[in-house]
Design an enzyme around this catalytic site. Sequence first.
Site, short mmCIF file in Angstrom:
data_model
loop_
_atom_site.label_atom_id
_atom_site.label_comp_id
_atom_site.label_asym_id
_atom_site.label_seq_id
_atom_site.Cartn_x
_atom_site.Cartn_y
_atom_site.Cartn_z
N LYS A 60 -0.73 125.25 69.94
CA LYS A 60 -2.32 125.45 69.49
C LYS A 60 -2.98 124.49 70.40
O LYS A 60 -4.36 124.41 70.66
CB LYS A 60 -2.60 125.09 68.29
CG LYS A 60 -2.21 126.33 67.31
CD LYS A 60 -2.92 127.58 67.47
CE LYS A 60 -2.67 128.74 66.50
NZ LYS A 60 -3.35 129.85 66.83
C1 LIG Z 1 2.81 127.32 62.81
C2 LIG Z 1 2.34 128.56 63.62
N1 LIG Z 1 2.88 129.58 63.93
C3 LIG Z 1 2.54 130.60 64.75
C4 LIG Z 1 1.00 130.85 64.91
C5 LIG Z 1 0.61 132.07 65.25
O1 LIG Z 1 -0.03 132.01 66.67
P1 LIG Z 1 -1.38 132.62 66.92
O2 LIG Z 1 -2.56 132.17 66.01
O3 LIG Z 1 -1.59 132.18 68.40
O4 LIG Z 1 -0.97 134.09 66.64
C6 LIG Z 1 0.25 129.68 64.31
C7 LIG Z 1 -1.21 129.89 64.04
O5 LIG Z 1 -1.73 128.99 63.70
C8 LIG Z 1 0.64 128.46 63.39
O6 LIG Z 1 0.23 127.59 63.13
#
Ligand SMILES: Cc1ncc(COP(=O)(O)O)c(C=O)c1O
Length: 470
Positions: A60
Site C-alpha cells: 500500500k
Molecule cells: C493485507 C492486505 N492484503 C491485500 C490487500 C488487497 O490489495 P488491493 O486493495 O490493492 O486490492 C490489502 C488491501 O488493503 C491488504 O490490506
Amino acid sequence: MAWGNDAADSRLHGTNIADSVIDTIGSTPLVRLKRISEIHGIECVLAMKMETTNPGGSAKDRPALEMILAAERSGELRPGGTIVEPTSGNTGVGLAIVAAQRGYKCVFVMTDKVAPEKVSLLRAYGAEVVVCPVAVPPEDPTSYYKVAERLTVERDAFRPNQYANPNNPLAHEKTTGPELWAQTGGRITHFVAGAGTCGTITGTARYLKAQNPAIKIIAGDPDASVFSGGSGRPYLVEGVGEDFYPAAWSPDLYDQVIPISDEESFLTARQVSREEGILIGGSGGMAVATAIRVAKAAAPNDIVVVLNPDSGRGYLSRVFDDQWMANFGFLRECDECIAAVLDARGDTPSLLYVNPSTSVRNTIDLMRANGISQLPVCKNTPPFAAAEVAGAVDELDLMEAVYRDSSVLDSAVEQVMGPKLPTIGVGQKVALAVEMLDVAPALLVLSGGRPLSVLTRSDLLSYFEVLSNG
Ligand SMILES: Cc1ncc(COP(=O)(O)O)c(C=O)c1O
C-alpha cells in the site's frame, strides 16, 4: 539498487543514500518459494513479490504515494492539510509515512475486525485513529464509510478514497507491473494476488497484459467475498475480499477468481512462515494458497508470481497465536479433543439454530421436538461464520419470560435472547470444556471458524461413560 538523490548536493555524489524514505518505496525483491514448491510437488518456478520490504511494510505504500502526489498536483491537498481515509491499516501506514515527510495530518477510520496491533501502529506514526463497529451496514451512520465521510467534511480534509481513486491502480501499473516484467525478463506467465480495492491486481494486470496478453491474471479471494461469487458475509482474513465492487474491479482483466477459506489461508500463512522463513499474514497465505493451485496446474517452464501484500507481524495475536487458532477450530491441540466427544455422540446433527426473527413459540417447539435446552440464535442460513451468531436462548430463561408475560410467545426471539454461548474449538482439550461448563450451561463448538455444534454437560457425561466402558 541505487536511490535517486539530490543531484545539487555534491556531498551525495557517488553515494547510494536515498533522499527520504519516500524514495525507497517500490523495487521490492522477487524470491523463489522453493521449499513450498517441494512440499506441494510444484514443477514450475513459483516466486513471491515481497512487498514487505517497502518502508511501511506493505504494497500500500505505492498507491499512498501516488494518491498524495496527484492530490498535491490537483490542489485537493494543500500545505499543512489533513488526510482522512477509512483503511484496514496498510494504506494508513503508507499515507502516514508520506504525510510525515510532506507535513500533513492524518485521521484513519477502521472497523473493530482489524487486529489491535494495526491500530497501535498507526498511532505510533502520530495519526489519529477512529474505530467503528464492523457489524453494521455501510449506510449506518456509525459504519466506517459514513464516519469517514463525516470527518472529511468536518476537518475540510482530503479523502484519498482508495476504493474509487484511479491513482491506486495507476501506482501498480506504473511500478509493480514494470518491476515484475523486468525481474522475470519478460517471462512471467501467471500473476496471482488477493483483491481488496482491486488496485494491486488491476494495475499490475493492465501493465502485464499490455506487454503480453497471454499472461494469466488470477485473484485469490475469501470464499464469502462477492468477487468469487459469495454474498459478502463475514470472514476472518483481513484486507481482502469485499461485499461490493470497488471502482478498480475489472473482471475482463482477470482470467480466474479462486475462493479460498479462512482455514486454508491461515494454515498456508503459517506454513510459508515456518518453511520459507518469510513471515506473511492471512491475506498473503490466501494468495499463496491460490498460487499453489495455479502452479500445480502450470507447465514446468512457467513462471508463477504471487504478490505478498504485507507481513505476519501485524497478525501475531491471531494467525500466529495457537490459542486463537484453536478456539476458532483451525488447529488441533491434542488427540483427546472436543472432536472425540462429538464422535462419541455419534449422530452429530447439523447445527440446530433459530434466526433472530423466529417467534418464541417456534423456538420452544424446535427445542421440545429435539429434546434440547439451549439454542444459538444466528443471522442468515448455514454455513454460518462465527461472527453471525447473535445470541442464544435457554429453556429456563424462556420459561421465566413466558411466565411473566405470555404474549412474549409471539415476539421475535431476539427480544428475549441471552448472550452468545462461549466458544470452544473442535481441536481444543476436553479438560477446557469441563472447566468452561462449570459456569456456562453449554458451549458452541467451532470448526474452521464456523459454528459446528452445541456441547452440553450431558454430552461430556456420555463421553466419560463411553471412555470408562472402553
Ligand atoms: C493485507 C492486505 N492484503 C491485500 C490487500 C488487497 O490489495 P488491493 O486493495 O490493492 O486490492 C490489502 C488491501 O488493503 C491488504 O490490506
